[in-house]
Design a protein around this motif. Structure first.
Motif, PDB file in Angstrom:
ATOM      1  N   LEU A   6       0.831  -1.205   0.000  1.00  0.00           N
ATOM      2  CA  LEU A   6       0.000   0.000   0.000  1.00  0.00           C
ATOM      3  C   LEU A   6       0.870   1.262   0.000  1.00  0.00           C
ATOM      4  O   LEU A   6       0.601   2.214  -0.738  1.00  0.00           O
ATOM      5  N   LEU A   7       1.934   1.262   0.810  1.00  0.00           N
ATOM      6  CA  LEU A   7       2.830   2.419   0.864  1.00  0.00           C
ATOM      7  C   LEU A   7       3.552   2.626  -0.467  1.00  0.00           C
ATOM      8  O   LEU A   7       3.683   3.762  -0.952  1.00  0.00           O
ATOM      9  N   ALA A   8       4.012   1.542  -1.061  1.00  0.00           N
ATOM     10  CA  ALA A   8       4.703   1.634  -2.355  1.00  0.00           C
ATOM     11  C   ALA A   8       3.752   2.120  -3.442  1.00  0.00           C
ATOM     12  O   ALA A   8       4.083   3.022  -4.220  1.00  0.00           O
ATOM     13  N   LEU A   9       2.562   1.548  -3.490  1.00  0.00           N
ATOM     14  CA  LEU A   9       1.571   1.940  -4.495  1.00  0.00           C
ATOM     15  C   LEU A   9       1.177   3.398  -4.330  1.00  0.00           C
ATOM     16  O   LEU A   9       1.101   4.146  -5.312  1.00  0.00           O
ATOM     17  N   GLY A  10       0.938   3.812  -3.097  1.00  0.00           N
ATOM     18  CA  GLY A  10       0.536   5.188  -2.836  1.00  0.00           C
ATOM     19  C   GLY A  10       1.584   6.197  -3.271  1.00  0.00           C
ATOM     20  O   GLY A  10       1.259   7.228  -3.868  1.00  0.00           O
ATOM     21  N   ASN A  11       2.844   5.901  -3.003  1.00  0.00           N
ATOM     22  CA  ASN A  11       3.911   6.822  -3.385  1.00  0.00           C
ATOM     23  C   ASN A  11       4.083   6.908  -4.900  1.00  0.00           C
ATOM     24  O   ASN A  11       4.317   7.988  -5.443  1.00  0.00           O
ATOM     25  N   VAL A  12       3.960   5.782  -5.584  1.00  0.00           N
ATOM     26  CA  VAL A  12       4.090   5.786  -7.049  1.00  0.00           C
ATOM     27  C   VAL A  12       2.958   6.577  -7.686  1.00  0.00           C
ATOM     28  O   VAL A  12       3.177   7.417  -8.575  1.00  0.00           O
ATOM     29  N   VAL A  13       1.727   6.346  -7.235  1.00  0.00           N
ATOM     30  CA  VAL A  13       0.573   7.057  -7.798  1.00  0.00           C
ATOM     31  C   VAL A  13       0.670   8.559  -7.511  1.00  0.00           C
ATOM     32  O   VAL A  13       0.446   9.394  -8.400  1.00  0.00           O
ATOM     33  N   ALA A  14       1.020   8.913  -6.281  1.00  0.00           N
ATOM     34  CA  ALA A  14       1.148  10.327  -5.919  1.00  0.00           C
ATOM     35  C   ALA A  14       2.228  11.004  -6.758  1.00  0.00           C
ATOM     36  O   ALA A  14       2.081  12.154  -7.183  1.00  0.00           O
ATOM     37  N   PHE A  15       3.327  10.303  -7.014  1.00  0.00           N
ATOM     38  CA  PHE A  15       4.428  10.841  -7.815  1.00  0.00           C
ATOM     39  C   PHE A  15       3.974  11.142  -9.248  1.00  0.00           C
ATOM     40  O   PHE A  15       4.204  12.236  -9.766  1.00  0.00           O
ATOM     41  N   VAL A  16       3.307  10.197  -9.884  1.00  0.00           N
ATOM     42  CA  VAL A  16       2.883  10.362 -11.280  1.00  0.00           C
ATOM     43  C   VAL A  16       1.856  11.491 -11.407  1.00  0.00           C
ATOM     44  O   VAL A  16       1.958  12.357 -12.292  1.00  0.00           O
ATOM     45  N   VAL A  17       0.883  11.508 -10.512  1.00  0.00           N
ATOM     46  CA  VAL A  17      -0.162  12.534 -10.570  1.00  0.00           C
ATOM     47  C   VAL A  17       0.425  13.915 -10.293  1.00  0.00           C
ATOM     48  O   VAL A  17       0.062  14.905 -10.949  1.00  0.00           O
ATOM     49  N   ALA A  18       1.337  14.013  -9.322  1.00  0.00           N
ATOM     50  CA  ALA A  18       1.948  15.302  -8.984  1.00  0.00           C
ATOM     51  C   ALA A  18       2.780  15.859 -10.139  1.00  0.00           C
ATOM     52  O   ALA A  18       2.861  17.078 -10.320  1.00  0.00           O
ATOM     53  N   LEU A  19       3.413  14.994 -10.925  1.00  0.00           N
ATOM     54  CA  LEU A  19       4.163  15.452 -12.094  1.00  0.00           C
ATOM     55  C   LEU A  19       3.286  16.272 -13.024  1.00  0.00           C
ATOM     56  O   LEU A  19       3.693  17.336 -13.521  1.00  0.00           O
ATOM     57  N   LEU A  20       2.085  15.794 -13.262  1.00  0.00           N
ATOM     58  CA  LEU A  20       1.152  16.505 -14.135  1.00  0.00           C
ATOM     59  C   LEU A  20       0.622  17.764 -13.462  1.00  0.00           C
ATOM     60  O   LEU A  20       0.516  18.820 -14.099  1.00  0.00           O
ATOM     61  N   ALA A  21       0.305  17.666 -12.181  1.00  0.00           N
ATOM     62  CA  ALA A  21      -0.292  18.789 -11.465  1.00  0.00           C
ATOM     63  C   ALA A  21       0.653  19.985 -11.385  1.00  0.00           C
ATOM     64  O   ALA A  21       0.228  21.136 -11.525  1.00  0.00           O
ATOM     65  N   ILE A  22       1.949  19.738 -11.157  1.00  0.00           N
ATOM     66  CA  ILE A  22       2.918  20.830 -11.039  1.00  0.00           C
ATOM     67  C   ILE A  22       2.960  21.664 -12.316  1.00  0.00           C
ATOM     68  O   ILE A  22       2.876  22.894 -12.284  1.00  0.00           O
ATOM     69  N   ARG A  23       3.089  21.008 -13.447  1.00  0.00           N
ATOM     70  CA  ARG A  23       3.215  21.727 -14.721  1.00  0.00           C
ATOM     71  C   ARG A  23       1.959  22.540 -15.021  1.00  0.00           C
ATOM     72  O   ARG A  23       2.042  23.711 -15.422  1.00  0.00           O
ATOM     73  N   LEU A  24       0.803  21.952 -14.812  1.00  0.00           N
ATOM     74  CA  LEU A  24      -0.450  22.643 -15.097  1.00  0.00           C
ATOM     75  C   LEU A  24      -0.668  23.820 -14.151  1.00  0.00           C
ATOM     76  O   LEU A  24      -1.119  24.885 -14.555  1.00  0.00           O
ATOM     77  N   PHE A  25      -0.317  23.622 -12.872  1.00  0.00           N
ATOM     78  CA  PHE A  25      -0.564  24.661 -11.883  1.00  0.00           C
ATOM     79  C   PHE A  25       0.279  25.907 -12.139  1.00  0.00           C
ATOM     80  O   PHE A  25      -0.234  27.029 -12.100  1.00  0.00           O
TER      81      PHE A  25
END
Length: 276
Positions: free
Chosen positions: A221-240
């Motif tokens: 769960l910890l590994a999955l959560g960190n990977v998903v958060a990382f990928v989504v944040a990559l997109l969010a930073i650029r758009l924001f």
């Protein structure tokens, strides 16, 4: 907590960590909506998956981390105030993190501030003799760090507090947002390390050894959560960054007011949050 709940929380974290809408507040709300019990592990999960999100900053801005030693010293100066606040007020901060009411109030009041923030701190126009700041100095970095301390209140948003701090020091919207991203790295890394240490000490006090600290499912769960958060944040930073550079923060203020208002209304009417 099951895998779908872990993924949903990680998506929320990745989307909101760098937006001025309070990632912690949104994860508390999401946890309540999903009916996730506030166990020691779920509380740890909400903190540790922030590591995945902040690593996206290193990927997006990796060149900045090789510019100069002053860059790291300024981050340290900005980081010190939250260290002191966290050390002396941790017990009270932990209590606040369990309050959905505080999240609603923080979202609402923070939204009102963001509605007017572009007027309070208008951008300097070089063509009219203005001097916009793109790289904060020592005093400015420390001031931004002081602003970040306000974010210990759930719903306030660490990103919003540090960005407002940057704008108050005449940084451009882009520079203020980017410095908030950089400051997230030591702040969230320290928060995660402290959360893990506290988790271990509590478990060890009950006779649990380090090798048995997490079950196989919890590690997944910890590994999955960190990977998903990382990928989504990559997109969010650029758009924001592109969005606030063009349009400012009013839209985020309106969003916060709507969400905070609805949350407070549900609490006032005693409507249960565990809807899903």
């Amino acid at each position: 907590m099951n895998y779908w709940q872990a993924v949903l929380l990680a998506i929320v974290e990745g989307l909101t960590e760098f937006l001025p809408v309070s990632s912690t507040g949104h994860m508390i709300i999401t946890s309540a909506l999903l009916g996730i019990a506030p166990t020691a592990f779920t509380k740890l999960y909400l903190v540790v998956i922030q590591l995945g999100a902040i690593l996206s900053v290193l990927v997006v801005y990796w060149r900045r981390f090789f510019q100069s030693f002053d860059f790291y010293l300024k981050l340290l100066v900005a980081f010190l105030p939250i260290v002191l606040v966290g050390a002396f007020l941790k017990k009270y901060i932990d209590l606040l993190l369990e309050s959905v009411l505080m999240v609603g109030v923080g979202l609402l009041l923070g939204g009102i501030v963001l509605i007017f923030i572009d007027r309070l701190f208008p951008q300097e126009d070089p063509q009219q003799g203005g001097h916009p700041v793109t790289n904060p100095g020592w005093r400015q970095a420390f001031t931004i760090g002081v602003f970040q301390c306000i974010a210990v209140i759930p719903g306030v948003s660490r990103s919003a507090a540090t960005i407002i701090g940057g704008l108050s020091q005449k940084l451009t919207r882009r520079a203020a947002a980017e410095f908030a991203f950089f400051l997230a790295m030591p702040t969230m890394a320290a928060a995660s390390a402290k959360a893990l240490l506290d988790y271990y000490q509590e478990a060890h006090a009950h006779g649990v050894e380090l090798g048995n600290l997490f079950s196989a499912q919890e590690l997944k769960l910890l590994a999955l959560g960190n990977v998903v958060a990382f990928v989504v944040a990559l997109l969010a930073i650029r758009l924001f960054v592109d969005f606030v550079s063009r349009y400012g923060f009013r839209a985020f203020g309106l969003y916060r007011i709507i969400v905070g208002g609805l949350l407070l209304l549900m609490l006032a009417l005693d409507i249960p949050l565990a809807l899903l």
